[in-house]
Design an enzyme around this catalytic site. Structure first.
Site, PDB file in Angstrom:
ATOM      1  N   GLY A 104     -34.144 -14.149  27.497  1.00 32.24           N
ATOM      2  CA  GLY A 104     -33.977 -14.407  25.939  1.00 32.24           C
ATOM      3  C   GLY A 104     -32.782 -14.880  25.556  1.00 32.24           C
ATOM      4  N   GLY A 105     -31.994 -15.749  26.356  1.00 32.94           N
ATOM      5  CA  GLY A 105     -30.587 -16.153  25.767  1.00 32.94           C
ATOM      6  C   GLY A 105     -29.849 -14.889  25.160  1.00 32.94           C
ATOM      7  CD  GLU A 130     -27.591 -20.879  33.411  1.00 31.05           C
ATOM      8  OE1 GLU A 130     -27.792 -20.349  32.001  1.00 31.05           O
ATOM      9  OE2 GLU A 130     -28.456 -20.887  34.355  1.00 31.05           O
ATOM     10  CG  ASP A 175     -25.685 -20.384  28.682  1.00 33.19           C
ATOM     11  OD1 ASP A 175     -26.412 -20.505  27.430  1.00 33.19           O
ATOM     12  OD2 ASP A 175     -26.312 -19.488  29.713  1.00 33.19           O
ATOM     13  CB  THR A 184     -30.894 -17.572  33.868  1.00 38.10           C
ATOM     14  OG1 THR A 184     -31.623 -18.476  32.893  1.00 38.10           O
ATOM     15  CG2 THR A 184     -29.735 -17.760  34.082  1.00 38.10           C
ATOM     16  CB  THR A 240     -33.373 -15.823  31.516  1.00 36.24           C
ATOM     17  OG1 THR A 240     -32.378 -16.824  31.153  1.00 36.24           O
ATOM     18  CG2 THR A 240     -32.476 -14.518  32.242  1.00 36.24           C
ATOM     19  CB  SER A 253     -26.681 -13.345  26.450  1.00 33.49           C
ATOM     20  OG  SER A 253     -25.897 -14.188  25.683  1.00 33.49           O
ATOM     21  CG  ASN A 286     -29.805 -22.081  29.565  1.00 29.26           C
ATOM     22  OD1 ASN A 286     -29.639 -21.073  29.083  1.00 29.26           O
ATOM     23  ND2 ASN A 286     -28.973 -23.100  28.959  1.00 29.26           N
TER      24      ASN A 286
END
Ligand code: GLY
Length: 573
Positions: free
Chosen positions: A478-479, A425, A428, A404, A386, A458, A406
């Site tokens: 950063g997830g 993605e 997620d 992103t 991202t 996130s 991902n």
């Protein structure tokens, strides 16, 4: 809540480690942060600033602002540039969120990917009901329907001022004429290829990116043609006609899921940003399908509830880390249970950020003891890749945009003939209740896969306003760690009054309920603090995360910074 302890979870952690190595730990030297001399504010015009994840996007965003474009114009141009020069996360094959504050009005452009029409709840499970390793992260089945071009188009229709073509052209030039590859990018691509080869993944990433060598010019001619169609036909240049045909033919040939119908029916959405009062400020942040806005509001409000009657905690002390980790346990328990795409599930937003609820939620937090993870339940009754950028124009309009595909380089699949990387993605979503995804996040029904549903994110592009003026623009990749980067940046800015440079570079930390009692942290936290926390029972995990790009507008001065660890660049002018 069930806790995932499957082989998949183990592999997720391995992948997480390799992603971190790829981008966060292995990013090399600091690219110089440039700051132009500050100019005196006038009554109507102030300084403008951009804080971008690379120099190409920073320079183009500045040019757009200097030719009279507004913050949204600059953001759109930067997004397309990043699709060329930051292939690990910049994209036209992914999605994101754009938070806009313009002419004192707010907007939130949700251009998150969504599940293809033929996706279904159990699509990543084998005949025994176990999650099939890697299928939602690498390869053709990992991709949701891309949202970026629709998102930029909607942002331009609603807020743009310069012609669309002028905003896409810089990206076309960089793809067609090529750009000089930063050594950090070349190293990251090399490592990614090695990892794909080691595990014998059959993806075409290497065919497209092996030619990107440090300090050499790298051209992407298929991508340039795709960008030209987007430049000339707008949204339709991606979701209809030749590009749509190339994508759907490629999907059919590779047994992927995204069809022409999926592309045609994709819509970016304008949503109302989350807004909450915090101290004398207004927090403006991301609503579902982001989990981040709710999470940072919960985190900041609980921090105040728990510290109200005591002396200010020392920045990055053991007490500070412990308190925020304890809050994080509760934030992530709620995330796992309640959050998902609001067009499919009812997300109890107001209840989750209500002062009364958060006061109750804080009551079990002890200053000297870790809560038992298994006992932290949702509280209501009933890659890490991202990238992020921030822009502020001379009129005080601002954009906070996180985008992103991902993980680093998404699914590692390039659409042949169109030259862009597809997202991964779908990971997620919650592939199976209680089984952790690549970021260690668990989920349940609220985030299960359904056709056309957007996967929980996130990403948390955020701003802080005071008396109607933007005082802080923030965000990070950063997830799940994005949420920590963002709320910590707000505390750094407003609780500890740091400069932009310090806000992005002071060591950060993250705790998310699972894995149990693990605090992930950056280098630079005092070793005595680490030992104290280990003695309390925490496992301390030294793995860098995030890449922040922030703008601070305080006391009549604009300050901006990009995190030193990355290859970002911020400019004030
Ligand atoms: N793909 C990371 C996120 O949206 O949270």
């Amino acid at each position: 809540m069930p806790i995932g302890t499957t082989a998949y979870k183990f592999m997720s952690q391995v992948i997480l480690a390799f992603i971190s190595l790829c981008f966060f730990a292995c990013t090399e030297q600091l690219e110089q942060t440039q700051k132009a001399a500050r100019i005196t504010d006038t009554a109507t015009e102030m300084q403008a600033a951009v804080a971008m994840p690379d120099s190409y996007s920073a320079d183009v965003a500045k040019e757009i602002l200097q030719k009279g474009g507004n913050a949204v114009d600059a953001a759109i141009a930067a997004q397309f540039v990043l699709a060329v020069t930051l292939p690990e996360a910049g994209n036209i094959g992914g999605g994101g969120f754009m938070l806009v504050y313009k002419d004192k009005k707010t907007d939130f452009i949700d251009y998150r990917e969504q599940a293809p029409l033929s996706a279904h709840r159990d699509m990543y499970l084998d005949e025994n009901g176990d999650v099939i390793p890697y299928q939602s992260v690498i390869g053709i089945l990992a991709s949701g329907v891309p949202g970026t071009v629709a998102g930029m188009w909607l942002a331009h229709e609603k807020h743009g001022s310069l012609p669309w073509k002028e905003l896409v052209q810089p990206a076309v030039n960089l793809a067609e004429q090529g750009f000089k590859v930063h050594p950090k990018l070349a190293g990251s691509i090399e490592r990614h290829i090695a990892r794909l080869e080691k595990r014998s993944f059959e993806v075409n990433f290497k065919d497209y990116f092996a030619a990107a060598k440090a300090n050499e010019v790298f051209q992407q001619l298929e991508l340039a043609d795709t960008l030209k169609r987007i430049r000339d036909q707008g949204r339709d240049g991606f979701y209809k006609g030749q590009t749509a045909k190339i994508i759907s033919d490629f999907m059919r040939q590779e047994n992927g899921l995204v069809t022409e119908k999926d592309l045609l029916s994709y819509e970016a959405k304008s949503r109302t940003p989350l807004s909450a009062k915090w101290r004398e400020y207004q927090l403006l942040t991301s609503p579902p399908p982001s989990s981040g806005g709710i999470a940072i509001i919960q985190w900041l409000k609980m921090y105040d509830i728990l510290t109200r009657d005591q002396q200010k905690l020392t920045h990055n002390s053991a007490a500070y880390l412990h308190l925020l980790a304890e809050i994080g346990k509760r934030v992530f328990a709620d995330r796992a249970e309640y959050l998902g795409d609001p067009d499919f599930v009812e997300v109890p937003v107001a209840s989750l950020i209500a002062d009364k609820y958060l006061t109750m939620r804080s009551q079990t937090i002890l200053k000297d003891k870790i809560s038992v993870t298994e006992l932290i339940k949702p509280g209501l009754k009933e890659s890490e890749e991202t990238t992020h950028f921030s822009v502020m124009d001379k009129w005080g309009n601002a954009v906070s945009n996180t985008t992103t595909i991902n993980l680093g380089y998404g699914s590692s699949v390039v659409v042949e003939g169109a030259g862009f990387l597809l997202n991964d993605e779908m990971d997620d979503f919650s592939a199976k209740p209680g089984v952790a995804n690549v970021f260690g996040a668990v989920g349940g029904q609220a985030n299960e896969i359904q056709p056309k549903k957007r996967m929980l994110s996130s990403m948390t592009p955020s701003m802080v306003l005071k008396d109607g003026e933007v005082v802080f623009v923030t965000g990070s990749p950063g997830g799940t760690t994005i949420i920590s980067s963002v709320y910590l940046s707000i505390l750094n800015a407003l609780e500890f009054s740091m400069s932009a440079e310090n806000i992005v570079n002071k060591p950060r930390f993250h705790h998310q309920l699972l894995p149990k009692d693990v605090i992930r942290y950056h280098d630079g936290i005092d070793p005595a603090v680490i030992s104290e926390l280990e003695q309390m029972g925490y496992t301390m995990s030294n793995r860098r995360f995030g890449d922040m790009h922030v703008i601070l507008n305080k006391d009549g001065k604009v300050d901006a910074a990009s995190e030193a660890n990355g290859r970002g660049k911020s400019i004030i002018f």
